[in-house]
Design a protein around this motif. Structure first.
Motif, PDB file in Angstrom:
ATOM      1  N   ASP A  41      40.277  33.102  16.097  1.00 48.16           N
ATOM      2  CA  ASP A  41      40.064  32.389  17.360  1.00 48.16           C
ATOM      3  C   ASP A  41      41.037  31.213  17.452  1.00 48.16           C
ATOM      4  OD1 ASP A  41      38.018  31.954  19.754  1.00 48.16           O
ATOM      5  OD2 ASP A  41      38.443  29.979  18.857  1.00 48.16           O
ATOM      6  N   ASP A  42      41.711  31.092  18.587  1.00 48.21           N
ATOM      7  CA  ASP A  42      42.749  30.063  18.722  1.00 48.21           C
ATOM      8  C   ASP A  42      42.210  28.643  18.573  1.00 48.21           C
ATOM      9  OD1 ASP A  42      44.699  31.971  19.036  1.00 48.21           O
ATOM     10  OD2 ASP A  42      44.865  31.753  21.216  1.00 48.21           O
ATOM     11  N   HIS A  52      49.840  29.031  13.523  1.00 45.82           N
ATOM     12  CA  HIS A  52      49.907  30.274  14.286  1.00 45.82           C
ATOM     13  C   HIS A  52      48.679  30.423  15.182  1.00 45.82           C
ATOM     14  CE1 HIS A  52      47.262  31.585  10.972  1.00 45.82           C
ATOM     15  NE2 HIS A  52      46.791  32.447  11.853  1.00 45.82           N
ATOM     16  N   LEU A  53      48.801  31.286  16.176  1.00 50.51           N
ATOM     17  CA  LEU A  53      47.695  31.648  17.050  1.00 50.51           C
ATOM     18  C   LEU A  53      47.365  33.120  16.822  1.00 50.51           C
ATOM     19  CD1 LEU A  53      48.840  29.846  20.325  1.00 50.51           C
ATOM     20  CD2 LEU A  53      47.126  29.073  18.662  1.00 50.51           C
ATOM     21  N   ARG A  54      46.263  33.531  17.390  1.00 46.27           N
ATOM     22  CA  ARG A  54      45.789  34.910  17.233  1.00 46.27           C
ATOM     23  C   ARG A  54      46.873  35.930  17.599  1.00 46.27           C
ATOM     24  NH1 ARG A  54      41.056  37.703  17.665  1.00 46.27           N
ATOM     25  NH2 ARG A  54      41.294  39.742  18.630  1.00 46.27           N
ATOM     26  N   ASP A  55      47.504  35.721  18.761  1.00 49.85           N
ATOM     27  CA  ASP A  55      48.506  36.679  19.231  1.00 49.85           C
ATOM     28  C   ASP A  55      49.735  36.723  18.328  1.00 49.85           C
ATOM     29  OD1 ASP A  55      46.944  37.556  21.292  1.00 49.85           O
ATOM     30  OD2 ASP A  55      47.986  36.437  22.866  1.00 49.85           O
ATOM     31  N   MET A  88      33.527  32.952  19.091  1.00 51.30           N
ATOM     32  CA  MET A  88      34.665  32.673  18.212  1.00 51.30           C
ATOM     33  C   MET A  88      34.637  33.581  16.988  1.00 51.30           C
ATOM     34  SD  MET A  88      34.606  28.525  18.354  1.00 51.30           S
ATOM     35  CE  MET A  88      35.373  27.590  19.672  1.00 51.30           C
ATOM     36  N   PHE A  89      33.449  33.769  16.435  1.00 50.53           N
ATOM     37  CA  PHE A  89      33.335  34.665  15.286  1.00 50.53           C
ATOM     38  C   PHE A  89      33.730  36.091  15.665  1.00 50.53           C
ATOM     39  CE2 PHE A  89      30.786  37.926  13.179  1.00 50.53           C
ATOM     40  CZ  PHE A  89      31.344  37.853  11.918  1.00 50.53           C
ATOM     41  N   GLU A  90      33.300  36.535  16.843  1.00 50.57           N
ATOM     42  CA  GLU A  90      33.640  37.894  17.286  1.00 50.57           C
ATOM     43  C   GLU A  90      35.152  38.072  17.367  1.00 50.57           C
ATOM     44  OE1 GLU A  90      31.752  40.540  17.645  1.00 50.57           O
ATOM     45  OE2 GLU A  90      29.886  39.471  17.185  1.00 50.57           O
ATOM     46  N   ASN A  91      35.886  37.001  17.710  1.00 53.52           N
ATOM     47  CA  ASN A  91      37.344  37.087  17.726  1.00 53.52           C
ATOM     48  C   ASN A  91      37.898  37.345  16.327  1.00 53.52           C
ATOM     49  OD1 ASN A  91      37.819  36.816  20.473  1.00 53.52           O
ATOM     50  ND2 ASN A  91      37.880  34.584  20.387  1.00 53.52           N
ATOM     51  N   SER A  92      37.283  36.741  15.319  1.00 48.73           N
ATOM     52  CA  SER A  92      37.695  37.033  13.937  1.00 48.73           C
ATOM     53  C   SER A  92      37.368  38.471  13.562  1.00 48.73           C
ATOM     54  CB  SER A  92      37.010  36.081  12.949  1.00 48.73           C
ATOM     55  OG  SER A  92      37.760  34.913  12.744  1.00 48.73           O
TER      56      SER A  92
END
Length: 199
Positions: A41-42, A52-55, A88-92
């Motif tokens: 999560d960014d 770094h960011l997610r993308d 946010m966790f789901e993004n991980s």
């Protein structure tokens, strides 16, 4: 003179064109990279002071696989960093598939006194434990998929002991017949267990 070179840990933001060229053209560079991702999560990445960011991570893994289709990735991921919401966790969790991660090192967050994170609103312990378990389960699914894909394939295996070695992709292989320790052995994978290959 070394037949194998393996990069043990890398931050995708530090990758330059020379490294990408080496991934594409240098057969001694093993098709396995361990990424220092930490989170998917960014906002959490910013609070961790990551560069770094997610993308960035997704773009890097996609490009590395385009250049070297057999590439596998390991990654460090922290569960339950302060302020981490369910979303946010789901993004991980989603990053495991988005980056095609195979070898996960999952760390439940634990506060270190004196750090900025220790002063942020904490996630409760039970939630941290549950999120870490979900990440580990996702990692186990990816390992299982990877192992199944290797059955029947030839591999060059670097022997770490008489009965155990590792493929180019860092996958553990167990041998029924003892091999020379330190040798690189050509083998066809005959089967798999829950966490390693059989030859």
């Amino acid at each position: 003179d070394l037949r194998r070179l393996r990069i043990s840990s890398i931050d995708s933001i530090e990758v330059d064109e020379n490294l990408m060229q080496a991934i594409a053209t240098e057969p001694r560079l093993m098709p396995h990279l361990h990424l220092s991702l930490q989170h998917g999560d960014d906002m959490i990445l910013k609070r961790m002071k990551r560069r770094h960011l997610r993308d960035d991570a997704i773009r890097f893994t996609e490009e590395a696989r385009r250049l070297r289709p057999e590439m596998t990735f390991g990654a460090d991921i922290i569960a339950g960093f302060p302020t981490e919401t369910d979303a946010m966790f789901e993004n991980s969790l989603k990053l495991v598939d988005d980056c095609a991660l195979t070898w996960l090192h999952v760390f439940p967050y634990s506060a270190r006194p004196g750090t900025p994170a220790a002063r942020m609103p904490a996630v409760d312990g039970a939630t941290i434990k549950e999120r870490a378990a979900r990440l580990r389960a996702a990692g186990a699914d990816r390992v299982s998929l990877h192992l199944q894909e290797q059955v029947g394939r030839p591999h060059s295996v670097l022997m770490e002991s008489p009965h155990m070695g590792r493929t180019e992709q860092f996958t553990e292989v167990r041998f029924k017949v003892a091999q020379q320790e330190g040798a690189v052995v050509d083998a066809v994978i005959e089967g798999r267990s829950a966490d390693h290959l059989l030859a």
